[in-house]
Design an enzyme around this catalytic site. Sequence first.
Site, short mmCIF file in Angstrom:
data_model
loop_
_atom_site.label_atom_id
_atom_site.label_comp_id
_atom_site.label_asym_id
_atom_site.label_seq_id
_atom_site.Cartn_x
_atom_site.Cartn_y
_atom_site.Cartn_z
CD GLU A 107 -170.04 -22.78 -92.23
OE1 GLU A 107 -169.62 -21.61 -92.08
OE2 GLU A 107 -170.11 -23.59 -91.29
CB CYS A 120 -171.88 -33.09 -92.09
SG CYS A 120 -173.30 -32.27 -91.32
CB CYS A 127 -182.58 -23.64 -90.37
SG CYS A 127 -183.78 -24.92 -89.88
CB CYS A 131 -183.51 -26.02 -82.94
SG CYS A 131 -184.67 -27.04 -83.89
CB CYS A 134 -179.31 -25.35 -84.13
SG CYS A 134 -178.62 -25.57 -85.79
CB SER A 235 -183.21 -33.55 -84.44
OG SER A 235 -182.17 -33.69 -85.38
CB CYS A 356 -172.89 -31.65 -83.98
SG CYS A 356 -174.66 -31.92 -84.07
#
Length: 397
Positions: A107, A120, A127, A131, A134, A235, A356
């Site tokens: 996305e 973005c 990933c 985390c 997320c 981050s 986000c």
Amino acid sequence: LFLKVISDEMRSMNGEQKINLAGLTSGKLKSLFSDLNEKPFRAGQVMKWIHQRGVTDIDFMSDLSKNLRQKLCDIAEIKLPHVLEEFSSSDGSRKWIVDVASGSQVEMVFIPEAGRGTLCISSQSGCSLDCSFCATGKQGFDSNLSVAEIVGQLWWANKRLDNFSQINTKPISNVVMMGMGEPLLNLDNVIDSVNIMMEDSAYGLSKRKVTISTSGVVPAINKMAGLTEASLAVSLHAPSDKLRSQIMPINKKYSIAELLDSVRSYMKSLSDKRVPLVEYTLIKGINDHRQHARQLAELLDSFPCKINLIPFNTFELSKYERPSSSSVSNFREILKKAGFTVTVRTTRGDDIGAACGQLVGAVADRTHRSVRYRTTAETGDKKVKFVGKLAAAAESM
């Protein structure tokens, strides 16, 4: 031969052994034309056709001779990822679902604001870092995106927003590598991608307005100096190693001190004076207390930076909650009184799952992590709290 400058990731995304011109930097295009006994300026011509005019057919490149066009057609092509679906938010944000060669879907999100437009972009399908705050991490990991797949997101956004108009002001002024994936775990392709974005013959974006965000892959940060002039965002999300390791597993490998040292070195390597952006997601009851703000101010006391506070955006399979407005305000005021430049990120696109931390795509998960998370939820683990607006996206995967 010219093939020496081309990596597998830069070749056609349909498996044919043709060079994908959409994924080549200016330097690699110049090497290609040199091997074809052509002048280096041809690289700029081809880049303009692809990235400024949106042309994907070599035969349409009218300032190249017919003979050169035929040479290129024999060995090269222009292949970009496909946009499968588009969503529009009530706040003007837009999200596109992009199909990539691995079979996954990623996305990208466009966020319009007064005086600027930010895109973005994703760098991986899924990933591997997981985390805890997320949504992407909950999908597991499939693959790195190629240069053409990363730059292709910017190409498609330009096409959808103004069809490569040569008259109007460009709708995209800023690019942030803050979509799906950890950019620095796909270092080579990300570096080439951002360099194409900043190339005058391509998108011509300012080096201050192209930002790579990282959760802290220290060895990769140490390699960045001299490879790019892109801006850097960190981050961080916690003021201590103990807390950060609980919510970001990567901190168990690279401590905050190591991370800040690496970032400091990279910023010193840049040709102009810039400071990194420190991103801090505020999670209710986890890292949003006043003492956390004071600890963060102490941690960053000798680390020049700007701080961006991000109120947590809820999603399925998350046990976390969004902090109260008063907690956000108190946190910001403590940092401001300590002398920091602090902004609070406005939540945009949450009605389309584009805020986000909410990006999920459809990942062909090779880690089986997504199955484990869903199984835990389905068996009624009391620790998992279902919140957010991504049920439909999760169910479709």
